[in-house]
Design a protein around this motif. Structure first.
Motif, PDB file in Angstrom:
ATOM      1  N   PRO A  56       0.852  -1.189   0.000  1.00 15.70           N
ATOM      2  CA  PRO A  56       0.000   0.000   0.000  1.00 15.70           C
ATOM      3  C   PRO A  56       0.893   1.246   0.000  1.00 15.70           C
ATOM      4  CG  PRO A  56      -0.325  -1.312   2.007  1.00 15.70           C
ATOM      5  CD  PRO A  56       0.715  -1.990   1.198  1.00 15.70           C
ATOM      6  N   PRO A  57       0.488   2.296  -0.711  1.00 23.48           N
ATOM      7  CA  PRO A  57       1.328   3.498  -0.807  1.00 23.48           C
ATOM      8  C   PRO A  57       1.719   4.056   0.564  1.00 23.48           C
ATOM      9  CG  PRO A  57      -0.572   3.661  -2.272  1.00 23.48           C
ATOM     10  CD  PRO A  57      -0.777   2.428  -1.437  1.00 23.48           C
ATOM     11  N   GLY A  58       3.031   4.256   0.729  1.00 23.57           N
ATOM     12  CA  GLY A  58       3.555   4.839   1.956  1.00 23.57           C
ATOM     13  C   GLY A  58       3.828   3.845   3.066  1.00 23.57           C
ATOM     14  N   TYR A  59       3.516   2.585   2.870  1.00 25.63           N
ATOM     15  CA  TYR A  59       3.679   1.575   3.918  1.00 25.63           C
ATOM     16  C   TYR A  59       4.726   0.546   3.528  1.00 25.63           C
ATOM     17  CZ  TYR A  59      -0.585   3.199   6.218  1.00 25.63           C
ATOM     18  OH  TYR A  59      -1.523   3.953   6.869  1.00 25.63           O
ATOM     19  N   GLU A  60       5.347  -0.031   4.563  1.00 23.25           N
ATOM     20  CA  GLU A  60       6.323  -1.098   4.384  1.00 23.25           C
ATOM     21  C   GLU A  60       5.823  -2.347   5.107  1.00 23.25           C
ATOM     22  OE1 GLU A  60      10.960  -2.060   5.624  1.00 23.25           O
ATOM     23  OE2 GLU A  60      10.062  -0.149   6.181  1.00 23.25           O
ATOM     24  N   PHE A  61       5.910  -3.491   4.434  1.00 25.53           N
ATOM     25  CA  PHE A  61       5.458  -4.750   5.033  1.00 25.53           C
ATOM     26  C   PHE A  61       6.387  -5.143   6.168  1.00 25.53           C
ATOM     27  CE2 PHE A  61       5.253  -9.446   5.145  1.00 25.53           C
ATOM     28  CZ  PHE A  61       3.933  -9.557   5.535  1.00 25.53           C
ATOM     29  N   MET A  62       5.797  -5.447   7.347  1.00 26.44           N
ATOM     30  CA  MET A  62       6.563  -5.807   8.535  1.00 26.44           C
ATOM     31  C   MET A  62       6.568  -7.313   8.787  1.00 26.44           C
ATOM     32  SD  MET A  62       7.700  -2.985  10.200  1.00 26.44           S
ATOM     33  CE  MET A  62       8.361  -2.590   8.605  1.00 26.44           C
TER      34      MET A  62
END
Length: 193
Positions: free
Chosen positions: A106-112
């Motif tokens: 998703p735009p602006g997010y990083e998978f944790m």
């Protein structure tokens, strides 16, 4: 894929107001943690309080049967609520993902990674149950206390319940977690993401 949102308190060596981080690392047997990015309500506190504006809160709140779950359907609501609040984790999540979420950005997010949260959506089986060594070892978690691999998350979920059929916290939901890449220092939170 239905995204939900939440704002959680940070927990790690840089924001350890109560000097509990080193004791937590020892108890959890998770020396690889750089910080904890969890949905566990006892470790990464929920920062949205229903008493502020209960009508709006309920409009965007997710419920599951009888449980109130502190995940929200609107990113804008969460960001507006958090305006002016100090440092926190803005998280996007998917409950019960049906595909590998590491490939979804998703735009602006990083998978944790993937969280295994109990059926009450309160307690992490990964980081707040004292360990389930018959199912997974602490070393299998990443540097933020989550599972990196989609298939492994579902395998651990299944084996947790098989190995601990009478343990409430072993009956879990697999939840994909992304963290917003922008830091939100006090007073800087806006809806312009």
């Amino acid at each position: 894929m239905k995204f939900l949102y939440t704002a959680r308190g940070k927990y790690g060596p840089l924001n350890d107001e109560n000097n509990t981080w080193s004791r937590y690392i020892q108890w959890s047997r998770l020396p690889q943690l750089k910080e904890l990015v969890s949905l566990d309500t006892g470790l990464n506190e929920i920062l949205i309080d229903r008493s502020r504006d209960e009508e709006v809160y309920r409009k965007y709140l997710l419920t599951d049967d009888c449980h109130i779950i502190d995940f929200f359907t609107s990113q804008v609501y969460v960001m507006e609520y958090m305006a002016g609040v100090g440092d926190f984790n803005m998280l996007a999540i998917v409950i019960g993902p049906s595909e590998n979420c590491a490939l979804v950005q998703p735009p602006g997010y990083e998978f944790m990674g993937y969280e295994l949260l109990d059926q009450y959506y309160d307690t992490s089986a990964l980081t707040n149950c004292g360990g389930f060594d018959e199912t997974f070892l602490p070393a299998e978690l990443n540097s933020v206390g989550l599972i990196d691999d989609y298939h492994k998350a579902y395998d651990i979920r299944q084996r947790l319940l098989e190995n601990n059929p009478y343990e409430d916290h072993a009956d879990t939901n697999v939840i994909a977690v992304w963290r917003h890449q922008r830091n939100f220092p006090a007073g800087s939170c806006t809806t312009d993401l």
